[in-house]
Design a protein around this motif. Structure first.
Motif, PDB file in Angstrom:
ATOM      1  N   SER A 154       0.855  -1.190   0.000  1.00  0.00           N
ATOM      2  CA  SER A 154       0.000   0.000   0.000  1.00  0.00           C
ATOM      3  C   SER A 154       0.887   1.235   0.000  1.00  0.00           C
ATOM      4  O   SER A 154       1.621   1.474   0.963  1.00  0.00           O
ATOM      5  CB  SER A 154      -0.910   0.006   1.231  1.00  0.00           C
ATOM      6  OG  SER A 154      -1.785  -1.091   1.213  1.00  0.00           O
ATOM      7  N   PRO A 155       0.863   2.016  -1.066  1.00  0.00           N
ATOM      8  CA  PRO A 155       1.802   3.144  -1.164  1.00  0.00           C
ATOM      9  C   PRO A 155       1.500   4.248  -0.155  1.00  0.00           C
ATOM     10  O   PRO A 155       0.360   4.486   0.209  1.00  0.00           O
ATOM     11  CB  PRO A 155       1.592   3.640  -2.597  1.00  0.00           C
ATOM     12  CG  PRO A 155       0.200   3.217  -2.937  1.00  0.00           C
ATOM     13  CD  PRO A 155      -0.017   1.915  -2.228  1.00  0.00           C
ATOM     14  N   THR A 156       2.554   4.869   0.307  1.00  0.00           N
ATOM     15  CA  THR A 156       2.446   6.072   1.134  1.00  0.00           C
ATOM     16  C   THR A 156       2.923   7.243   0.291  1.00  0.00           C
ATOM     17  O   THR A 156       4.033   7.217  -0.249  1.00  0.00           O
ATOM     18  CB  THR A 156       3.298   5.958   2.401  1.00  0.00           C
ATOM     19  OG1 THR A 156       2.787   4.894   3.212  1.00  0.00           O
ATOM     20  CG2 THR A 156       3.260   7.251   3.194  1.00  0.00           C
ATOM     21  N   ILE A 157       2.095   8.254   0.165  1.00  0.00           N
ATOM     22  CA  ILE A 157       2.420   9.414  -0.670  1.00  0.00           C
ATOM     23  C   ILE A 157       2.649  10.615   0.225  1.00  0.00           C
ATOM     24  O   ILE A 157       1.743  11.017   0.983  1.00  0.00           O
ATOM     25  CB  ILE A 157       1.292   9.723  -1.684  1.00  0.00           C
ATOM     26  CG1 ILE A 157       1.098   8.546  -2.642  1.00  0.00           C
ATOM     27  CG2 ILE A 157       1.610  10.976  -2.482  1.00  0.00           C
ATOM     28  CD1 ILE A 157       0.065   7.583  -2.203  1.00  0.00           C
ATOM     29  N   ASN A 158       3.827  11.167   0.172  1.00  0.00           N
ATOM     30  CA  ASN A 158       4.159  12.350   0.959  1.00  0.00           C
ATOM     31  C   ASN A 158       3.964  13.600   0.120  1.00  0.00           C
ATOM     32  O   ASN A 158       4.699  13.823  -0.851  1.00  0.00           O
ATOM     33  CB  ASN A 158       5.604  12.270   1.456  1.00  0.00           C
ATOM     34  CG  ASN A 158       5.809  11.139   2.440  1.00  0.00           C
ATOM     35  OD1 ASN A 158       5.057  11.008   3.399  1.00  0.00           O
ATOM     36  ND2 ASN A 158       6.813  10.307   2.197  1.00  0.00           N
ATOM     37  N   LEU A 159       2.980  14.389   0.486  1.00  0.00           N
ATOM     38  CA  LEU A 159       2.735  15.637  -0.222  1.00  0.00           C
ATOM     39  C   LEU A 159       3.706  16.716   0.269  1.00  0.00           C
ATOM     40  O   LEU A 159       4.162  16.667   1.418  1.00  0.00           O
ATOM     41  CB  LEU A 159       1.296  16.110  -0.019  1.00  0.00           C
ATOM     42  CG  LEU A 159       0.253  15.533  -0.985  1.00  0.00           C
ATOM     43  CD1 LEU A 159       0.102  14.029  -0.800  1.00  0.00           C
ATOM     44  CD2 LEU A 159      -1.100  16.216  -0.802  1.00  0.00           C
ATOM     45  N   PRO A 160       4.010  17.698  -0.581  1.00  0.00           N
ATOM     46  CA  PRO A 160       4.955  18.745  -0.167  1.00  0.00           C
ATOM     47  C   PRO A 160       4.345  19.696   0.853  1.00  0.00           C
ATOM     48  O   PRO A 160       3.123  19.802   0.979  1.00  0.00           O
ATOM     49  CB  PRO A 160       5.237  19.470  -1.489  1.00  0.00           C
ATOM     50  CG  PRO A 160       3.991  19.279  -2.282  1.00  0.00           C
ATOM     51  CD  PRO A 160       3.513  17.885  -1.963  1.00  0.00           C
ATOM     52  N   GLN A 161       5.198  20.379   1.596  1.00  0.00           N
ATOM     53  CA  GLN A 161       4.722  21.450   2.463  1.00  0.00           C
ATOM     54  C   GLN A 161       4.292  22.633   1.601  1.00  0.00           C
ATOM     55  O   GLN A 161       4.976  22.989   0.638  1.00  0.00           O
ATOM     56  CB  GLN A 161       5.811  21.883   3.437  1.00  0.00           C
ATOM     57  CG  GLN A 161       6.145  20.837   4.490  1.00  0.00           C
ATOM     58  CD  GLN A 161       7.113  21.353   5.523  1.00  0.00           C
ATOM     59  OE1 GLN A 161       7.811  22.345   5.284  1.00  0.00           O
ATOM     60  NE2 GLN A 161       7.174  20.693   6.664  1.00  0.00           N
ATOM     61  N   VAL A 162       3.164  23.225   1.944  1.00  0.00           N
ATOM     62  CA  VAL A 162       2.607  24.333   1.175  1.00  0.00           C
ATOM     63  C   VAL A 162       2.192  25.438   2.135  1.00  0.00           C
ATOM     64  O   VAL A 162       1.615  25.162   3.197  1.00  0.00           O
ATOM     65  CB  VAL A 162       1.383  23.874   0.340  1.00  0.00           C
ATOM     66  CG1 VAL A 162       0.785  25.043  -0.426  1.00  0.00           C
ATOM     67  CG2 VAL A 162       1.783  22.757  -0.622  1.00  0.00           C
ATOM     68  N   ARG A 163       2.462  26.682   1.787  1.00  0.00           N
ATOM     69  CA  ARG A 163       2.065  27.810   2.629  1.00  0.00           C
ATOM     70  C   ARG A 163       0.552  28.005   2.582  1.00  0.00           C
ATOM     71  O   ARG A 163      -0.092  27.762   1.549  1.00  0.00           O
ATOM     72  CB  ARG A 163       2.761  29.095   2.168  1.00  0.00           C
ATOM     73  CG  ARG A 163       4.263  29.099   2.414  1.00  0.00           C
ATOM     74  CD  ARG A 163       4.870  30.438   2.043  1.00  0.00           C
ATOM     75  NE  ARG A 163       6.289  30.477   2.362  1.00  0.00           N
ATOM     76  CZ  ARG A 163       6.776  30.790   3.553  1.00  0.00           C
ATOM     77  NH1 ARG A 163       5.936  31.083   4.543  1.00  0.00           N
ATOM     78  NH2 ARG A 163       8.087  30.801   3.764  1.00  0.00           N
ATOM     79  N   ALA A 164      -0.002  28.472   3.677  1.00  0.00           N
ATOM     80  CA  ALA A 164      -1.440  28.724   3.752  1.00  0.00           C
ATOM     81  C   ALA A 164      -1.876  29.763   2.726  1.00  0.00           C
ATOM     82  O   ALA A 164      -3.024  29.744   2.263  1.00  0.00           O
ATOM     83  CB  ALA A 164      -1.815  29.174   5.160  1.00  0.00           C
ATOM     84  N   SER A 165      -0.972  30.649   2.334  1.00  0.00           N
ATOM     85  CA  SER A 165      -1.312  31.691   1.366  1.00  0.00           C
ATOM     86  C   SER A 165      -1.620  31.121  -0.020  1.00  0.00           C
ATOM     87  O   SER A 165      -2.166  31.820  -0.877  1.00  0.00           O
ATOM     88  CB  SER A 165      -0.164  32.698   1.253  1.00  0.00           C
ATOM     89  OG  SER A 165       1.046  32.047   0.858  1.00  0.00           O
TER      90      SER A 165
END
Length: 333
Positions: A206-217
């Motif tokens: 079962s793959p784990t996908i790490n999304l990038p950090q993104v600013r709230a703006s």
């Protein structure tokens, strides 16, 4: 055959109907066939979970029927579809002549207002029968076809059989306002020629996908998206099969019609007002309630490209971490 996996997203008849048979009836009904002789393939092993679907739906839309209304004498009639077979799993799976393999039947009835029926679309034959009730409001004649579908299910241990040669026949009966009945040509034959294969499939975990950090703006308002990450659903099999992939609807969804997943994290440090959305490789939204991805040709592997991205779900938000899970069902036969 099927299995379920999880993805963790982190950080975020002709219709020359013989009318003479019903000269005094208000609803004249005929069914002339042809009878559906099922051919195809199932894929099943002893490791396949009981109740698993082990074939595609084999569909015939060639069964010819006719309805003639003369409402001067009444306004009701019906077409019945029935089998005398023994139930082997629930109320809609019937024993075949092959141990461990059952069969389901589905009939699709017309939405044409001419028939005056509240029943439209596809119906299973449950507990041995399904009756399509007709309530005409005007005189006339309609020639039409009745699609029927057949699908196989695992019901027990599988022996060494290589073909399914016998399944329950499905009979057609016409009814009118007098409660009289007339037998018509069978819609499904009691003989079949269905090959049994025993291919197995596996996935690379079962793959784990790490999304990038993104600013709230990056999310100026509700409905804003950012931080997409491609991933794929893959499978490899020991033989050639057809595949079907669907989303499993659970409480993990914030909005299943847009495939937006809830944040599973709570407490300090958890983001609020955000979810993770699954879209296709072209960034088109997916309706998880209805999305079905299937192959039409045989192959020993499956690949479906998708993307995950952050989705702002609310006007009131709080930055933080997001973790979501996507469950899906993968069938192959």
């Amino acid at each position: 055959m099927s299995f379920k996996s999880a993805i963790h997203l982190l950080l975020t008849t002709f219709m020359l109907f013989y009318v003479m048979q019903f000269a005094q009836a208000n609803v004249q009904i005929g069914g002339s066939g042809p009878t559906f002789n099922v051919t195809g393939r199932v894929n099943v092993t002893n490791d396949t979970p009981l109740g698993s679907i082990i074939s595609e739906k084999f569909i015939s839309s060639a069964y010819n029927a006719i309805v003639v209304y003369d409402i001067s004498e009444g306004t009701t009639g019906a077409i019945g579809f029935s089998t005398t077979a023994t139930l082997s799993n629930g109320n809609d799976v019937y024993e075949t002549g092959t141990p461990g393999i059952g069969v389901r039947y589905f009939v699709t009835v017309s939405s044409d207002p001419f028939f005056g029926s509240s029943q439209t679309g596809e119906y299973p034959i449950q507990n041995g029968s399904f009756k399509w009730v007709l309530n005409p409001t005007a005189t006339g004649t309609r020639n039409f076809t009745i699609p029927v579908a057949v699908q196989f299910v695992k019901t027990g241990a599988i022996d060494s059989a290589t073909t399914i040669t016998s399944i329950p026949a499905v009979k057609v009966t016409a009814f009118n306002h007098t409660t009289s009945t007339w037998s018509k040509t069978d819609i499904v034959s009691g003989t079949s020629s269905v090959t049994i294969t025993k291919s197995t499939c596996s996935q690379p975990g079962s793959p784990t996908i790490n999304l990038p950090q993104v600013r709230a703006s990056a999310f100026p308002s509700a409905g804003s998206v950012s931080g997409e990450k491609p991933f794929s659903i893959d499978s490899n099999c020991s033989g050639n099969v057809k595949f079907q992939f669907t989303f499993k609807l659970t409480s993990d969804f914030y909005n299943s019609s847009k495939s937006i997943l809830n944040n599973k994290l709570t407490g300090p440090g958890a983001a609020k007002g955000y979810g993770i959305q699954i879209v296709d490789e072209n960034n088109n939204e997916i309706d998880a309630n209805n999305a079905i991805y299937k192959t039409t040709t045989d192959s020993n592997n499956f690949h479906k490209s998708l993307k995950a991205r952050y989705y702002r779900t609310n006007d009131m938000v709080q930055p933080g971490k997001i973790e979501s899970a996507l469950l899906y069902t993968f069938d192959y036969y």
